[in-house]
Write an enzyme that holds these catalytic residues in place. Sequence first.
Site, mmCIF file in Angstrom:
data_model
loop_
_atom_site.group_PDB
_atom_site.id
_atom_site.type_symbol
_atom_site.label_atom_id
_atom_site.label_comp_id
_atom_site.label_asym_id
_atom_site.label_seq_id
_atom_site.Cartn_x
_atom_site.Cartn_y
_atom_site.Cartn_z
ATOM 1 N N GLY A 1 11.453 -4.436 -3.437
ATOM 2 C CA GLY A 1 10.320 -3.656 -3.945
ATOM 3 C C GLY A 1 10.440 -3.404 -5.443
ATOM 4 O O GLY A 1 9.469 -3.574 -6.203
ATOM 5 N N THR B 1 9.257 -8.192 5.146
ATOM 6 C CA THR B 1 10.272 -7.592 6.024
ATOM 7 C C THR B 1 10.662 -8.551 7.150
ATOM 8 O O THR B 1 9.819 -9.176 7.775
ATOM 9 C CB THR B 1 9.718 -6.277 6.614
ATOM 10 O OG1 THR B 1 9.399 -5.397 5.545
ATOM 11 C CG2 THR B 1 10.743 -5.609 7.526
ATOM 12 N N HIS C 1 11.038 -18.414 9.812
ATOM 13 C CA HIS C 1 12.003 -18.091 8.770
ATOM 14 C C HIS C 1 13.286 -17.742 9.493
ATOM 15 O O HIS C 1 13.366 -16.760 10.193
ATOM 16 C CB HIS C 1 11.490 -16.876 7.992
ATOM 17 C CG HIS C 1 12.336 -16.501 6.818
ATOM 18 N ND1 HIS C 1 12.823 -17.418 5.918
ATOM 19 C CD2 HIS C 1 12.765 -15.301 6.388
ATOM 20 C CE1 HIS C 1 13.504 -16.775 4.978
ATOM 21 N NE2 HIS C 1 13.487 -15.494 5.245
HETATM 22 N N1 APR Z 1 8.296 3.220 5.130
HETATM 23 C C1 APR Z 1 8.476 2.883 3.840
HETATM 24 N N2 APR Z 1 9.670 2.484 3.361
HETATM 25 C C2 APR Z 1 10.701 2.424 4.214
HETATM 26 C C3 APR Z 1 10.571 2.756 5.587
HETATM 27 C C4 APR Z 1 9.295 3.176 6.031
HETATM 28 N N3 APR Z 1 9.084 3.528 7.304
HETATM 29 N N4 APR Z 1 11.783 2.592 6.165
HETATM 30 C C5 APR Z 1 12.625 2.154 5.213
HETATM 31 N N5 APR Z 1 11.984 2.056 4.032
HETATM 32 C C6 APR Z 1 12.480 1.655 2.722
HETATM 33 C C7 APR Z 1 13.911 2.104 2.462
HETATM 34 O O1 APR Z 1 13.955 3.474 2.093
HETATM 35 C C8 APR Z 1 14.310 1.170 1.330
HETATM 36 O O2 APR Z 1 14.073 1.744 0.056
HETATM 37 O O3 APR Z 1 12.529 0.251 2.614
HETATM 38 C C9 APR Z 1 13.403 -0.055 1.520
HETATM 39 C C10 APR Z 1 14.152 -1.325 1.841
HETATM 40 O O4 APR Z 1 14.878 -1.648 0.727
HETATM 41 P P1 APR Z 1 16.310 -2.382 0.770
HETATM 42 O O5 APR Z 1 17.151 -1.733 1.817
HETATM 43 O O6 APR Z 1 16.821 -2.464 -0.615
HETATM 44 O O7 APR Z 1 15.950 -3.834 1.334
HETATM 45 P P2 APR Z 1 15.413 -5.100 0.529
HETATM 46 O O8 APR Z 1 16.556 -5.894 0.037
HETATM 47 O O9 APR Z 1 14.368 -4.674 -0.425
HETATM 48 O O10 APR Z 1 14.770 -5.927 1.746
HETATM 49 C C11 APR Z 1 13.662 -5.423 2.463
HETATM 50 O O11 APR Z 1 12.899 -7.593 3.179
HETATM 51 O O12 APR Z 1 13.882 -9.698 3.098
HETATM 52 C C12 APR Z 1 13.630 -8.572 3.856
HETATM 53 O O13 APR Z 1 15.517 -8.572 5.329
HETATM 54 C C13 APR Z 1 14.890 -7.895 4.276
HETATM 55 O O14 APR Z 1 13.802 -6.608 5.925
HETATM 56 C C14 APR Z 1 14.372 -6.561 4.649
HETATM 57 C C15 APR Z 1 13.286 -6.321 3.619
#
Ligand code: APR
Length: 320
Positions: free
Chosen positions: A15, A120, A176
Amino acid sequence: MARKKIALIGAGNIGGTLAHLAALKGLGDIVLFDVAEGIPQGKALDLSQCGPVEGFDSQITGSNDYADIAGADVIIVTAGVARKPGMSRDDLLGINLKVMKAVGEGIKANAPGAFVICITNPLDAMVWALREFSGLPHHMVVGMAGVLDSSRFSHFLADEFKVSVKDVTSFVLGGHGDTMVPVISYSTVSGIPVPDLIAMGMSTQEKIDAIVKRTRGGGGEIVALLKTGSAYYAPATSGIAMAEAYLYDQKRVLPAAAYVSGEYGLNDLYVGVPVVIGAGGVEKIVEIKLDDEAKGNLQVSVDAVKELIVACKGIDGSLN
Ligand code: APR
């Protein structure tokens, strides 16, 4: 003309990188949404402070309130839990399905006219569930996987052939994950198919097979190295390419997880296929001719996606 609005649901690694790229490319104003308090606000402030150096005027805000995504033109969803070492994408299913429900309902209530790109994982099941929960038209909800997978494939091919990545086009179909289907005969260097390049002595079948295997495990290789999370630079770059195709009506032909209704003999699921993305969202699914091997591999991939959808329906009865 008012600036476009880009909403990023999930302000984690992908993000944050999406927001940075969208601002640098001047795609529009950006809202970072996350359930974690402070994270989207902190990242938005940090990113806004790039503006004077880079010279961008995008408004970047952080929020924990879905009302702030109202009127978004594009929404990119990365909310959820990322893979940890030893965890398969599929292990993520139960956790991220609940997240998709909350996100889908938030989009339905606040930005039903948006083009939604889901990142996701496990991708093919999550994009399907997100579409179900949001109720948006199928052609306005798409999953980002193929652009990333084919970019990984192209990177390895360019390395092997010692040519510019600009001249490599690669082709990946299917889900994927470990069942993705890199299609060698449609992968080229400046139009020369990989099998011809092998015949010309520029590589060997064994080396290309090893590249295919590495591409399939591309995400896992990075998870094993990072240890604390999964890839984010290339996934974010790939998501932005799809957003640009929509915002600028580029009619790009990109591999994406799209909803199939009859194409490739498949129905009622999301799977990686070549699509045309333009101002109409997913405007077309391109049906290429597959040889028997690619067909067989695609079927394995589709079966894996179907299993995940069945599992989703088992977890959340409202999906039946
Ligand atoms: N609503 C909004 N945000 C959420 C929720 C929710 N219900 N639940 C979790 N999050 C947020 C978390 O707080 C976190 O900031 O989603 C974010 C995920 O960020 P990271 O853990 O850094 O993961 P990231 O590397 O960005 O990957 C996100 O993409 O490629 C896929 O497998 C990966 O499923 C994962 C997603």
